[in-house]
Write a protein that holds these residues in place. Sequence first.
Motif, PDB file in Angstrom:
ATOM      1  N   LEU A  57     -78.377 -40.160 -68.402  1.00  0.00           N
ATOM      2  CA  LEU A  57     -79.348 -39.745 -67.407  1.00  0.00           C
ATOM      3  C   LEU A  57     -80.764 -39.986 -67.912  1.00  0.00           C
ATOM      4  O   LEU A  57     -80.992 -40.100 -69.114  1.00  0.00           O
ATOM      5  N   ARG A  58     -81.687 -40.049 -66.987  1.00  0.00           N
ATOM      6  CA  ARG A  58     -83.084 -40.224 -67.346  1.00  0.00           C
ATOM      7  C   ARG A  58     -83.551 -39.032 -68.187  1.00  0.00           C
ATOM      8  O   ARG A  58     -83.090 -37.908 -68.016  1.00  0.00           O
ATOM      9  N   GLY A  59     -84.465 -39.306 -69.118  1.00  0.00           N
ATOM     10  CA  GLY A  59     -84.963 -38.248 -69.977  1.00  0.00           C
ATOM     11  C   GLY A  59     -84.070 -37.972 -71.162  1.00  0.00           C
ATOM     12  O   GLY A  59     -84.091 -36.859 -71.715  1.00  0.00           O
ATOM     13  N   GLU A  60     -83.251 -38.972 -71.558  1.00  0.00           N
ATOM     14  CA  GLU A  60     -82.375 -38.859 -72.730  1.00  0.00           C
ATOM     15  C   GLU A  60     -81.379 -37.711 -72.590  1.00  0.00           C
ATOM     16  O   GLU A  60     -81.026 -37.046 -73.563  1.00  0.00           O
ATOM     17  N   ARG A  61     -80.923 -37.465 -71.363  1.00  0.00           N
ATOM     18  CA  ARG A  61     -79.881 -36.469 -71.137  1.00  0.00           C
ATOM     19  C   ARG A  61     -78.540 -37.164 -70.999  1.00  0.00           C
ATOM     20  O   ARG A  61     -78.451 -38.302 -70.537  1.00  0.00           O
ATOM     21  N   GLN A  62     -77.487 -36.471 -71.393  1.00  0.00           N
ATOM     22  CA  GLN A  62     -76.137 -37.018 -71.322  1.00  0.00           C
ATOM     23  C   GLN A  62     -75.164 -35.952 -70.834  1.00  0.00           C
ATOM     24  O   GLN A  62     -75.313 -34.775 -71.148  1.00  0.00           O
ATOM     25  N   LEU A  63     -74.160 -36.401 -70.077  1.00  0.00           N
ATOM     26  CA  LEU A  63     -73.032 -35.543 -69.723  1.00  0.00           C
ATOM     27  C   LEU A  63     -71.776 -36.183 -70.283  1.00  0.00           C
ATOM     28  O   LEU A  63     -71.410 -37.296 -69.894  1.00  0.00           O
ATOM     29  N   ILE A  64     -71.139 -35.522 -71.213  1.00  0.00           N
ATOM     30  CA  ILE A  64     -69.921 -36.018 -71.845  1.00  0.00           C
ATOM     31  C   ILE A  64     -68.724 -35.306 -71.227  1.00  0.00           C
ATOM     32  O   ILE A  64     -68.664 -34.068 -71.214  1.00  0.00           O
ATOM     33  N   SER A  65     -67.780 -36.071 -70.693  1.00  0.00           N
ATOM     34  CA  SER A  65     -66.599 -35.510 -70.029  1.00  0.00           C
ATOM     35  C   SER A  65     -65.340 -35.997 -70.720  1.00  0.00           C
ATOM     36  O   SER A  65     -65.177 -37.201 -70.950  1.00  0.00           O
ATOM     37  N   ILE A  66     -64.446 -35.077 -71.027  1.00  0.00           N
ATOM     38  CA  ILE A  66     -63.185 -35.408 -71.691  1.00  0.00           C
ATOM     39  C   ILE A  66     -62.038 -34.769 -70.914  1.00  0.00           C
ATOM     40  O   ILE A  66     -62.010 -33.542 -70.733  1.00  0.00           O
ATOM     41  N   VAL A  67     -61.107 -35.584 -70.415  1.00  0.00           N
ATOM     42  CA  VAL A  67     -59.917 -35.060 -69.750  1.00  0.00           C
ATOM     43  C   VAL A  67     -58.945 -34.585 -70.823  1.00  0.00           C
ATOM     44  O   VAL A  67     -58.541 -35.357 -71.692  1.00  0.00           O
ATOM     45  N   THR A  68     -58.580 -33.313 -70.761  1.00  0.00           N
ATOM     46  CA  THR A  68     -57.692 -32.749 -71.786  1.00  0.00           C
ATOM     47  C   THR A  68     -56.274 -32.527 -71.297  1.00  0.00           C
ATOM     48  O   THR A  68     -55.342 -32.460 -72.098  1.00  0.00           O
ATOM     49  N   ALA A  69     -56.074 -32.380 -69.976  1.00  0.00           N
ATOM     50  CA  ALA A  69     -54.732 -32.115 -69.453  1.00  0.00           C
ATOM     51  C   ALA A  69     -54.653 -32.614 -68.018  1.00  0.00           C
ATOM     52  O   ALA A  69     -55.665 -32.692 -67.315  1.00  0.00           O
ATOM     53  N   ARG A  70     -53.438 -32.962 -67.557  1.00  0.00           N
ATOM     54  CA  ARG A  70     -53.267 -33.404 -66.172  1.00  0.00           C
ATOM     55  C   ARG A  70     -51.816 -33.261 -65.736  1.00  0.00           C
ATOM     56  O   ARG A  70     -50.899 -33.136 -66.553  1.00  0.00           O
ATOM     57  N   GLY A  71     -51.626 -33.310 -64.432  1.00  0.00           N
ATOM     58  CA  GLY A  71     -50.294 -33.318 -63.844  1.00  0.00           C
ATOM     59  C   GLY A  71     -50.354 -33.960 -62.474  1.00  0.00           C
ATOM     60  O   GLY A  71     -51.426 -34.055 -61.859  1.00  0.00           O
ATOM     61  N   THR A  72     -49.211 -34.434 -61.970  1.00  0.00           N
ATOM     62  CA  THR A  72     -49.142 -35.018 -60.632  1.00  0.00           C
ATOM     63  C   THR A  72     -47.919 -34.469 -59.915  1.00  0.00           C
ATOM     64  O   THR A  72     -46.971 -33.965 -60.534  1.00  0.00           O
ATOM     65  N   GLU A  73     -47.954 -34.614 -58.586  1.00  0.00           N
ATOM     66  CA  GLU A  73     -46.860 -34.118 -57.753  1.00  0.00           C
ATOM     67  C   GLU A  73     -46.834 -34.936 -56.469  1.00  0.00           C
ATOM     68  O   GLU A  73     -47.893 -35.266 -55.918  1.00  0.00           O
ATOM     69  N   THR A  74     -45.655 -35.299 -55.995  1.00  0.00           N
ATOM     70  CA  THR A  74     -45.498 -35.959 -54.705  1.00  0.00           C
ATOM     71  C   THR A  74     -44.679 -35.052 -53.802  1.00  0.00           C
ATOM     72  O   THR A  74     -43.570 -34.648 -54.160  1.00  0.00           O
ATOM     73  N   THR A  75     -45.221 -34.714 -52.647  1.00  0.00           N
ATOM     74  CA  THR A  75     -44.560 -33.778 -51.752  1.00  0.00           C
ATOM     75  C   THR A  75     -43.579 -34.510 -50.836  1.00  0.00           C
ATOM     76  O   THR A  75     -43.668 -35.734 -50.662  1.00  0.00           O
ATOM     77  N   PRO A  76     -42.642 -33.791 -50.212  1.00  0.00           N
ATOM     78  CA  PRO A  76     -41.679 -34.437 -49.299  1.00  0.00           C
ATOM     79  C   PRO A  76     -42.335 -35.168 -48.138  1.00  0.00           C
ATOM     80  O   PRO A  76     -41.773 -36.131 -47.621  1.00  0.00           O
ATOM     81  N   ASP A  77     -43.540 -34.744 -47.723  1.00  0.00           N
ATOM     82  CA  ASP A  77     -44.208 -35.417 -46.613  1.00  0.00           C
ATOM     83  C   ASP A  77     -45.143 -36.534 -47.083  1.00  0.00           C
ATOM     84  O   ASP A  77     -45.961 -37.037 -46.313  1.00  0.00           O
ATOM     85  N   GLY A  78     -45.035 -36.930 -48.358  1.00  0.00           N
ATOM     86  CA  GLY A  78     -45.738 -38.112 -48.839  1.00  0.00           C
ATOM     87  C   GLY A  78     -47.109 -37.886 -49.422  1.00  0.00           C
ATOM     88  O   GLY A  78     -47.802 -38.848 -49.752  1.00  0.00           O
ATOM     89  N   LYS A  79     -47.547 -36.654 -49.583  1.00  0.00           N
ATOM     90  CA  LYS A  79     -48.851 -36.404 -50.190  1.00  0.00           C
ATOM     91  C   LYS A  79     -48.759 -36.588 -51.702  1.00  0.00           C
ATOM     92  O   LYS A  79     -47.780 -36.203 -52.328  1.00  0.00           O
TER      93      LYS A  79
END
Length: 264
Positions: free
Chosen positions: A165-187
Amino acid sequence: MKLTFTIRVICNLCLIVFLVLGWGEKVTAGELSERLAHFPQWKQLTSVEPAKGDLVYPEWMAGTWEVKSTLVDLAAPLAPDIVTPGFEGNRQQLNQPMSFLVRFVKAQSSVAGLKFMLQLDAKSTILVADRAFNSLNLARSYLGDEAVLSVKVDPDSPNRQITFLRGERQLISIVTARGTETTPDGKFITTEVFQQLFKGGSLPYLNSVESTTSYHQMSTSSPAIEADQVTAVYLSPQDPDYFTAGDRPVALYRYRLEFLPTAK
């Protein structure tokens, strides 16, 4: 502080956030859809596995899309005792759509990093988000082109990225965990948990974020995909209110997402 919180919201919108091991870890059938159904009664972080490789999307999400994102609800479960910076200000965003471009691209399932191979045999590829492209467009739609300089994704891990970001700012993002799911109606439902560090203010600011999104392919092209997304913000152990909040979220945001195909 308002800028800090706005950036936090941007990087929490994770339809687009962070290939080695194929599909994301599955969760118990119905767990994620039940979680969305019980908004805003969320008591703690969802129970998902540590993140490995990238988040893999279904083939019907391939291509470049114009996304219209609308904040439709928000809650501060621990108010008035604990309210995150900028929460009240974000009420002004209710029912105010923001638009930006995103894309999902082919990547080799056996190659780490972000080496996109768009012409490979489909049997040897998976569909992933172009995280740098998507995150940059999303951040600029909220903060403006001049405020956001660039987004860099770690070439050795799609789960780590830095927004400059402007002004020497930073946002550091780290994904630490996840999961997925598919429902019977296709979502197709995903959840990702992040650690986020904002650097550049008087003191670094750290928090945890959970983003859960349910994607649904429509029978029309306008929109072609709709999504229901909830972003939950949790305090870090460094926050003076951490022990009061415990595992409970301090802010919840619900978005409606509409995906429209762009011209070829």
